[in-house]
Design an enzyme around this catalytic site. Sequence first.
Site, PDB file in Angstrom:
ATOM      1  N   TYR A  17      34.551  50.829  35.171  1.00 21.99           N
ATOM      2  CA  TYR A  17      35.374  50.291  34.625  1.00 21.99           C
ATOM      3  C   TYR A  17      35.229  49.974  32.498  1.00 21.99           C
ATOM      4  CZ  TYR A  17      37.913  48.701  38.394  1.00 21.99           C
ATOM      5  OH  TYR A  17      38.282  49.006  39.888  1.00 21.99           O
ATOM      6  N   TYR A 145      46.277  45.440  44.595  1.00 23.24           N
ATOM      7  CA  TYR A 145      44.967  46.562  44.107  1.00 23.24           C
ATOM      8  C   TYR A 145      44.387  46.033  45.638  1.00 23.24           C
ATOM      9  CZ  TYR A 145      40.676  47.828  42.474  1.00 23.24           C
ATOM     10  OH  TYR A 145      39.071  48.879  42.728  1.00 23.24           O
ATOM     11  N   ASP A 237      45.248  42.729  53.967  1.00 19.58           N
ATOM     12  CA  ASP A 237      43.606  42.640  53.017  1.00 19.58           C
ATOM     13  C   ASP A 237      43.504  41.776  52.570  1.00 19.58           C
ATOM     14  OD1 ASP A 237      42.267  43.763  51.265  1.00 19.58           O
ATOM     15  OD2 ASP A 237      43.113  45.340  50.259  1.00 19.58           O
ATOM     16  N   LYS A 266      33.455  41.816  50.293  1.00 23.35           N
ATOM     17  CA  LYS A 266      33.215  40.977  48.384  1.00 23.35           C
ATOM     18  C   LYS A 266      32.290  39.928  49.434  1.00 23.35           C
ATOM     19  CE  LYS A 266      36.185  42.264  45.391  1.00 23.35           C
ATOM     20  NZ  LYS A 266      37.349  43.256  45.333  1.00 23.35           N
TER      21      LYS A 266
END
Length: 424
Positions: A17, A145, A237, A266
């Site tokens: 990014y 996302y 998600d 995560k």
Amino acid sequence: MMMDLVARDQKVIWHPYTQMQNALPHIPIVRGEGVYLYDQEGKKYIDAVSSWWVNIHGHAHPHIAQRVASQLQVLEHVIFAGFTHEPAVTLAERLLPLLPGKQEKLFYSDNGSTAVEVALKMALQYWNNTERPQKKKILAFKDAYHGDTFGAMSVSGRSIFTQPFNDFLFDVVFIDLPNQNNILALQAEISSLHAEVACFIFEPLVLGAGGMQMYGAPYLDQLLATCAAHGILTIADEVMTGFGRTGTYFACEQLQNRPDLFCLSKGLTGGTMPMGVTTCNEKVFNAFLSDDKLKTLYHGHSFTANPVACAASLASLDLLLEPETLANLDRIKASHQEFFLKIKDHPKVKSVRQTGTIIALEWETGNDTSYLSSWRDRLYTYFLEKGIVLRPLGNIVYILPPYVISNEDLTYIYTTIEQALAEL
Ligand SMILES: *Cc1c(COP(=O)(O)O)cnc(C)c1O
């Protein structure tokens, strides 16, 4: 020749990014402990974004480190087709019952994006296996996302992240976040499309990278009920929301309806190692049982169920299930709520929102609100100088800390935000 690490980095590394032409210098971090990161000069930073939302128990946690180290000495990796091992089985045995609803089977992969890819493939192949191949459409939220691989990008909102690839992404039916005013229309839309819809994928309660947008559990519940009534598979998600982030172990605990599949990553390993999992209920799994080899889920990764990552996850689960962790979630939530009340009417604050351990505030920046807003770098740099890692999404500043953050450090972050509101 000893070269400065920043210069060596610039020679060989391409960062995520990051526009490499004018990137701010990358800060060399040499050590982490608890919520703190230490750079080469010994400067201390509070990791207020949990290093991209993965760290839940603090950096270099001794319990996780010890479990990882001992696993490395016993079995570092083994092919996971034809073979199994204790950490993989124990982790599935411990994790499945923690998930809301009856999740029966767990499939291992490497990260959040792959957890999403696997869930999408399970859902699409489910309809293939059950002779309803016309169900091809996927429903998702406009600003969702779900990751950066092609399938995960396809079900994510079209944005500057996806722009060069839009022509290569499969079609998805995007819907608005549900609220009091649009819920009936959304339900009607889903009903009208149901014969063609394979699944609905969603981030429960909080859209993370889409700007920490938050929405009410009751409306999501109504969407899930509509999907269930029409046999549309639902995929939660929980890559970001899982493992305590929204105040409960999983965000879907705050719902009445249960999704068919979950994606997790995560916080799974406590933020120590990459790992993703996709879980499903019996209905989904059973559709793959057949004498017909074509009904097999032909998917896997070299490092599927890596034992070291499983050991890290087991150690992280130990910590998550300690009563002290739940107390910390409540403490952070109460602290955020107090700050919320203090800041909500500030003239430079456009809006504030809070769910569990996440608080997000939208800076009043006129029309300059995009992810590429010039405010983003000003705010980012301001907080870094004050020893806080906050990584605004455009003009949205959010705090998403490891659960072990102290009240003193929370207060320091709030005070620094107030200072920024006054000075910038
Ligand atoms: C971060 C994220 C992903 C992607 O996970 P990676 O490990 O970065 O591939 C998917 N879904 C959600 C909700 C996320 O926040």
